[in-house]
Scaffold this motif. Structure first.
Motif, PDB file in Angstrom:
ATOM      1  N   UNK A 163      32.201  49.859  27.061  1.00 20.13           N
ATOM      2  CA  UNK A 163      32.811  48.896  27.883  1.00 20.13           C
ATOM      3  C   UNK A 163      34.149  49.621  28.463  1.00 20.13           C
ATOM      4  N   UNK A 164      34.571  48.654  29.540  1.00 13.76           N
ATOM      5  CA  UNK A 164      35.978  48.899  30.091  1.00 13.76           C
ATOM      6  C   UNK A 164      36.969  48.941  29.181  1.00 13.76           C
ATOM      7  N   UNK A 179      30.090  41.366  29.411  1.00 20.82           N
ATOM      8  CA  UNK A 179      29.434  40.985  30.787  1.00 20.82           C
ATOM      9  C   UNK A 179      29.424  41.635  31.825  1.00 20.82           C
ATOM     10  N   UNK A 180      30.506  42.273  32.022  1.00 18.15           N
ATOM     11  CA  UNK A 180      30.941  43.109  33.002  1.00 18.15           C
ATOM     12  C   UNK A 180      30.338  44.536  33.146  1.00 18.15           C
ATOM     13  N   UNK A 181      30.301  44.937  31.980  1.00 19.71           N
ATOM     14  CA  UNK A 181      29.246  46.438  31.868  1.00 19.71           C
ATOM     15  C   UNK A 181      27.743  45.995  31.970  1.00 19.71           C
ATOM     16  N   UNK A 184      26.809  45.649  35.669  1.00 21.03           N
ATOM     17  CA  UNK A 184      26.993  46.940  36.179  1.00 21.03           C
ATOM     18  C   UNK A 184      25.870  47.646  36.134  1.00 21.03           C
ATOM     19  N   UNK A 185      25.273  47.573  34.823  1.00 20.25           N
ATOM     20  CA  UNK A 185      24.068  48.399  34.608  1.00 20.25           C
ATOM     21  C   UNK A 185      22.958  47.492  35.300  1.00 20.25           C
ATOM     22  N   UNK A 186      23.036  46.494  35.341  1.00 21.59           N
ATOM     23  CA  UNK A 186      21.641  45.942  35.964  1.00 21.59           C
ATOM     24  C   UNK A 186      21.490  45.975  37.672  1.00 21.59           C
ATOM     25  N   UNK A 230      24.474  34.625  32.798  1.00 22.09           N
ATOM     26  CA  UNK A 230      25.195  33.922  34.157  1.00 22.09           C
ATOM     27  C   UNK A 230      25.903  35.282  34.894  1.00 22.09           C
ATOM     28  N   UNK A 231      26.532  36.120  34.109  1.00 24.56           N
ATOM     29  CA  UNK A 231      27.110  37.407  34.452  1.00 24.56           C
ATOM     30  C   UNK A 231      25.997  38.031  35.334  1.00 24.56           C
TER      31      UNK A 231
END
Length: 352
Positions: A163-164, A179-181, A184-186, A230-231
């Motif tokens: 993750x970041x 959630x951010x990672x 980005x993957x999706x 939700x992300x």
């Protein structure tokens, strides 16, 4: 010519329709402290106390706590309490059997269980490091961990991603990074694909209540999973949180919060999620996940549970800690009286 084209169009319309095959992508977000080791929450530090041989020996060897300052006494009592606490949920033994041995900051038993989870995920799951260990200063520890995992799964292993790398001050920051990672993957996955995400985390030895993340109130496991859904907001997303956490009250003034590691119950939760059939029809999904039978022995028993159980590893356990523990517990001071602090080295206990 007209008859020819009518024939071609008719033949084409009779050809069987083959729908696009959806791929199943499995991602495992892994925390280290509190998942591959046992971490004891310490209000005086941002890092948890590590349940390892050195800390256990120090805490269990303390006979007179009356002259310690309150913070150090609290650390000793918490470590002793965790070391002697029954794991529960039909798992024999206490948490001392999960302690880290030697210089490595991961438990051999818990690492065995994580290797079983990787096998349950099928062919080539993506394993993403979400722990503080993703920071550059821990690179050597990560390489040692990767080699230990590779030895257990019988093939080369490296974390696929992290993750970041940002500063994290608590559970909300960790959840936001995951959630951010995942988002980005999706973005790069096909709309028809299924993404299955497993999160193994203790969220900095934090209960799933009393905090928020980007305005979302966290009151339990379902709220964490809903936040991650939700992300991304896409069909075909399956999320499971395995929260490696427990807490109990020692006495009126001392409450223990602990990152429990992968207990048998929590490993089963992860394996059941990974081995379940995708929510879409199995005819439409090309899955790399082995469904059913992975952990079952020919006799019908849970061979993986027997292999990973502390009861099967008693030869590797240190009997001297059990005897010290039985002697130390009855005489553990419970008084809250103000006492003169004693001099204790600042590095008396190791943290995760």
């Amino acid at each position: 010519l007209k008859r020819f084209w009518l024939f071609v169009c008719g033949a084409w319309s009779l050809a069987p329709f083959e729908p696009a095959v959806a791929m199943l992508h499995t991602i495992i977000y892994l925390d280290i402290d509190g998942v591959l080791n046992v971490g004891v929450g310490d209000k005086g530090s941002t890092a948890p106390l590590l349940l390892n041989a050195r800390n256990c020996q120090t805490a269990l060897g303390m006979k007179d706590l009356s002259r310690m300052n309150p913070q150090d006494r609290s650390c000793v009592e918490k470590l002793v309490s965790v070391a002697s606490h029954e794991v529960g949920n039909q798992e024999p033994g206490t948490y001392i059997e999960y302690m880290c041995r030697g210089k490595e900051q991961f438990s051999e038993i818990l690492l065995d269980r994580f290797a079983a989870i990787i096998r349950a995920a099928g062919d080539k799951p993506r394993v993403v490091l979400a722990s503080n260990w993703r920071k550059p200063k821990y690179r050597r520890k990560v390489r040692t961990l990767e080699k230990a995992i590779a030895a257990r799964i019988g093939s080369e292993f490296e974390f696929d991603d992290t993750t970041e790398v940002v500063s994290e001050s608590g559970a909300a920051d960790r959840l936001r990074c995951i959630g951010g990672h995942l988002r980005e993957f999706c973005v790069h996955a096909k709309p028809s694909d299924i993404v299955r995400a497993l999160v193994l985390d203790d969220f900095f030895v934090t209960p799933l209540q009393g905090w928020t993340c980007d305005g979302s109130k966290i009151r339990g496991q379902a709220d964490v999973e809903a936040y991650l859904m939700h992300c991304v907001e896409r069909p075909g997303l399956e999320i499971k949180l395995v929260h490696c956490y427990d807490e109990w009250q020692v006495n009126d003034s001392l409450r223990v919060e602990v990152g429990t590691g992968l207990t048998l119950r929590r490993m089963r939760e992860a394996a059941v999620f990974l081995q379940a059939a995708p929510r879409r029809s199995s005819d439409d999904v090309q899955s790399n996940t082995t469904v059913g039978g992975l952990f079952r022995s020919s006799a019908g028993g849970d061979s993986w549970a027997q292999a990973a159980s502390p009861a099967s590893k008693k030869a590797r356990m240190s009997n001297r800690f059990s005897s010290i523990l039985s002697l130390a517990l009855p005489s553990r001071p419970r008084s809250r009286a103000t006492v003169a602090p004693c001099s204790v080295p600042a590095d008396m206990f190791e943290c995760g």
